[in-house]
Scaffold this motif. Sequence first.
Motif, PDB file in Angstrom:
ATOM      1  N   GLU A  48       0.818  -1.207   0.000  1.00 35.86           N
ATOM      2  CA  GLU A  48       0.000   0.000   0.000  1.00 35.86           C
ATOM      3  C   GLU A  48       0.859   1.267   0.000  1.00 35.86           C
ATOM      4  O   GLU A  48       0.504   2.268  -0.634  1.00 35.86           O
ATOM      5  N   TYR A  49       1.992   1.213   0.707  1.00 38.16           N
ATOM      6  CA  TYR A  49       2.802   2.424   0.862  1.00 38.16           C
ATOM      7  C   TYR A  49       4.160   2.356   0.159  1.00 38.16           C
ATOM      8  O   TYR A  49       4.904   3.333   0.164  1.00 38.16           O
ATOM      9  N   ARG A  50       4.471   1.212  -0.446  1.00 30.94           N
ATOM     10  CA  ARG A  50       5.723   1.052  -1.209  1.00 30.94           C
ATOM     11  C   ARG A  50       6.942   1.450  -0.378  1.00 30.94           C
ATOM     12  O   ARG A  50       7.879   2.077  -0.880  1.00 30.94           O
ATOM     13  N   LEU A  51       6.970   1.054   0.871  1.00 31.17           N
ATOM     14  CA  LEU A  51       8.050   1.472   1.759  1.00 31.17           C
ATOM     15  C   LEU A  51       9.225   0.487   1.772  1.00 31.17           C
ATOM     16  O   LEU A  51      10.283   0.798   2.335  1.00 31.17           O
ATOM     17  N   ARG A  52       9.034  -0.708   1.192  1.00 26.26           N
ATOM     18  CA  ARG A  52      10.075  -1.737   1.203  1.00 26.26           C
ATOM     19  C   ARG A  52      10.606  -1.930   2.632  1.00 26.26           C
ATOM     20  O   ARG A  52      11.753  -1.623   2.939  1.00 26.26           O
ATOM     21  N   PRO A  53       9.763  -2.449   3.521  1.00 26.83           N
ATOM     22  CA  PRO A  53      10.146  -2.591   4.936  1.00 26.83           C
ATOM     23  C   PRO A  53      11.276  -3.593   5.137  1.00 26.83           C
ATOM     24  O   PRO A  53      11.288  -4.672   4.534  1.00 26.83           O
ATOM     25  N   VAL A  54      12.228  -3.208   5.985  1.00 26.57           N
ATOM     26  CA  VAL A  54      13.343  -4.082   6.345  1.00 26.57           C
ATOM     27  C   VAL A  54      13.568  -3.974   7.846  1.00 26.57           C
ATOM     28  O   VAL A  54      13.369  -2.911   8.443  1.00 26.57           O
ATOM     29  N   ARG A  55      13.980  -5.064   8.450  1.00 25.59           N
ATOM     30  CA  ARG A  55      14.300  -5.036   9.876  1.00 25.59           C
ATOM     31  C   ARG A  55      15.698  -4.451  10.039  1.00 25.59           C
ATOM     32  O   ARG A  55      16.671  -4.981   9.502  1.00 25.59           O
ATOM     33  N   THR A  56      15.803  -3.375  10.803  1.00 27.59           N
ATOM     34  CA  THR A  56      17.102  -2.728  10.984  1.00 27.59           C
ATOM     35  C   THR A  56      17.696  -2.971  12.365  1.00 27.59           C
ATOM     36  O   THR A  56      18.889  -2.729  12.578  1.00 27.59           O
ATOM     37  N   TRP A  57      16.880  -3.446  13.287  1.00 28.33           N
ATOM     38  CA  TRP A  57      17.363  -3.714  14.643  1.00 28.33           C
ATOM     39  C   TRP A  57      16.360  -4.602  15.351  1.00 28.33           C
ATOM     40  O   TRP A  57      15.151  -4.508  15.112  1.00 28.33           O
ATOM     41  N   ALA A  58      16.857  -5.493  16.210  1.00 30.07           N
ATOM     42  CA  ALA A  58      15.962  -6.349  16.991  1.00 30.07           C
ATOM     43  C   ALA A  58      16.661  -6.770  18.270  1.00 30.07           C
ATOM     44  O   ALA A  58      17.885  -6.942  18.303  1.00 30.07           O
ATOM     45  N   TYR A 114       8.485 -14.383  25.600  1.00 31.72           N
ATOM     46  CA  TYR A 114       9.547 -13.729  24.844  1.00 31.72           C
ATOM     47  C   TYR A 114       9.117 -12.291  24.551  1.00 31.72           C
ATOM     48  O   TYR A 114       8.046 -12.062  23.987  1.00 31.72           O
ATOM     49  N   GLU A 115       9.954 -11.341  24.946  1.00 31.91           N
ATOM     50  CA  GLU A 115       9.707  -9.948  24.589  1.00 31.91           C
ATOM     51  C   GLU A 115      10.641  -9.599  23.437  1.00 31.91           C
ATOM     52  O   GLU A 115      11.861  -9.652  23.575  1.00 31.91           O
ATOM     53  N   LEU A 116      10.057  -9.268  22.311  1.00 34.44           N
ATOM     54  CA  LEU A 116      10.824  -8.928  21.116  1.00 34.44           C
ATOM     55  C   LEU A 116      10.561  -7.471  20.754  1.00 34.44           C
ATOM     56  O   LEU A 116       9.431  -7.095  20.470  1.00 34.44           O
ATOM     57  N   ARG A 117      11.607  -6.666  20.783  1.00 36.33           N
ATOM     58  CA  ARG A 117      11.497  -5.276  20.353  1.00 36.33           C
ATOM     59  C   ARG A 117      12.280  -5.118  19.051  1.00 36.33           C
ATOM     60  O   ARG A 117      13.447  -5.526  18.973  1.00 36.33           O
ATOM     61  N   ALA A 118      11.643  -4.572  18.036  1.00 35.74           N
ATOM     62  CA  ALA A 118      12.267  -4.511  16.719  1.00 35.74           C
ATOM     63  C   ALA A 118      11.937  -3.192  16.027  1.00 35.74           C
ATOM     64  O   ALA A 118      10.849  -2.625  16.204  1.00 35.74           O
ATOM     65  N   LEU A 119      12.878  -2.737  15.239  1.00 36.19           N
ATOM     66  CA  LEU A 119      12.728  -1.507  14.460  1.00 36.19           C
ATOM     67  C   LEU A 119      12.663  -1.870  12.989  1.00 36.19           C
ATOM     68  O   LEU A 119      13.534  -2.585  12.472  1.00 36.19           O
ATOM     69  N   THR A 120      11.624  -1.375  12.324  1.00 36.13           N
ATOM     70  CA  THR A 120      11.473  -1.575  10.887  1.00 36.13           C
ATOM     71  C   THR A 120      11.742  -0.259  10.178  1.00 36.13           C
ATOM     72  O   THR A 120      11.176   0.781  10.532  1.00 36.13           O
ATOM     73  N   GLY A 121      12.608  -0.323   9.189  1.00 35.14           N
ATOM     74  CA  GLY A 121      12.922   0.859   8.396  1.00 35.14           C
ATOM     75  C   GLY A 121      12.407   0.712   6.982  1.00 35.14           C
ATOM     76  O   GLY A 121      11.955  -0.359   6.562  1.00 35.14           O
ATOM     77  N   SER A 122      12.460   1.804   6.239  1.00 34.64           N
ATOM     78  CA  SER A 122      12.040   1.815   4.847  1.00 34.64           C
ATOM     79  C   SER A 122      13.275   1.879   3.958  1.00 34.64           C
ATOM     80  O   SER A 122      14.045   2.844   4.024  1.00 34.64           O
ATOM     81  N   ALA A 123      13.447   0.863   3.105  1.00 29.87           N
ATOM     82  CA  ALA A 123      14.579   0.869   2.178  1.00 29.87           C
ATOM     83  C   ALA A 123      14.393   1.906   1.085  1.00 29.87           C
ATOM     84  O   ALA A 123      15.368   2.411   0.532  1.00 29.87           O
ATOM     85  N   SER A 124      13.131   2.248   0.793  1.00 31.52           N
ATOM     86  CA  SER A 124      12.874   3.236  -0.259  1.00 31.52           C
ATOM     87  C   SER A 124      12.973   4.670   0.266  1.00 31.52           C
ATOM     88  O   SER A 124      13.418   5.573  -0.450  1.00 31.52           O
ATOM     89  N   ARG A 125      12.586   4.896   1.522  1.00 31.87           N
ATOM     90  CA  ARG A 125      12.635   6.250   2.099  1.00 31.87           C
ATOM     91  C   ARG A 125      13.877   6.467   2.964  1.00 31.87           C
ATOM     92  O   ARG A 125      14.152   7.584   3.376  1.00 31.87           O
ATOM     93  N   ARG A 126      14.558   5.388   3.279  1.00 33.56           N
ATOM     94  CA  ARG A 126      15.783   5.427   4.083  1.00 33.56           C
ATOM     95  C   ARG A 126      15.579   6.127   5.428  1.00 33.56           C
ATOM     96  O   ARG A 126      16.317   7.036   5.810  1.00 33.56           O
ATOM     97  N   ARG A 127      14.560   5.665   6.128  1.00 32.34           N
ATOM     98  CA  ARG A 127      14.280   6.207   7.447  1.00 32.34           C
ATOM     99  C   ARG A 127      13.460   5.210   8.256  1.00 32.34           C
ATOM    100  O   ARG A 127      12.815   4.311   7.695  1.00 32.34           O
ATOM    101  N   PRO A 128      13.465   5.308   9.584  1.00 29.91           N
ATOM    102  CA  PRO A 128      12.649   4.410  10.406  1.00 29.91           C
ATOM    103  C   PRO A 128      11.158   4.617  10.156  1.00 29.91           C
ATOM    104  O   PRO A 128      10.709   5.740   9.904  1.00 29.91           O
ATOM    105  N   VAL A 129      10.413   3.538  10.233  1.00 34.82           N
ATOM    106  CA  VAL A 129       8.974   3.589   9.995  1.00 34.82           C
ATOM    107  C   VAL A 129       8.190   3.147  11.229  1.00 34.82           C
ATOM    108  O   VAL A 129       7.202   3.773  11.607  1.00 34.82           O
TER     109      VAL A 129
END
Length: 262
Positions: A191-201, A225-240
């Motif tokens: 929907e948003y063409r953000l190309r989500p990638v996991r950048t930290w977990a 299990y507590e999992l904290r993760a950051l998803t970034g945008s490969a197309s916008r090059r910023r955290p999402v």
Amino acid sequence: MSSAARDLSLSRQVAILGTVRTTGPQQPTYLILADEIEAGIARRPAGTALPSEHELARERGVNRLTARAALDELERRHLVRRNQGRGTFVAHRVEYRIAPDLPPSWSHAVRLGGSVPGSRTERLRLARAPRWARDILEVDDATPLLQLRRLRTVDGEPAACADSWLVAELVPDLAVRLPEDGSLHQALAEEYRLRPVRTWARTELVTASSDVAQRVGVAGRPAVYELRALTGSASRRRPVEVTTSWLRADIFRVVFEMGRPR
């Protein structure tokens, strides 16, 4: 109770459970029995019924207390699930794999583990995020953030819950574009063409809060299990999005993998 009585009580318990000398240190009989049962059920499908305490005691030539202790041990190992009035069954635990080459998708991880994922939105609204979330998302106090709370299921059973914070300007009309039971990863990608990638977990085993235990439908406050993760945008090059998920330890085996063996 006197010291002598306590010593007698302890001695009686040890005698009842019994010990067997092996090549290493002595092990209680119930642990040896638990190890034997574990080896025997390793290839059995989930849901296979195990003998009752009475049957197990008769088959293995031990008393009922030893049989019960062995089944309790297997339950602590999350290898069996016990239901009052129904019996003991081989448990199914989903391997939840986290790796750099895998998409940051709940649905993908559960399907990869051989089960059917499900999600239900509990809350989606603009809200004031905690400082740690703003810091991770690299936004100031004036940047609007969306709070998304979801309940997640495995094969129809409540298995996890998650709280996410998303940069609102990157996901306009998310309430319309994300179906109540839809995949957030799919919405970000399609929907948003953000190309989500996991950048930290980061993941650890913690005691469930009362809120988490209630949401995933477990008694007491067991370890999750507590999992904290950051998803970034490969197309916008910023955290999402930054998400904190709580996964039931009796349903999941979280595997964190970095790199490949040479």
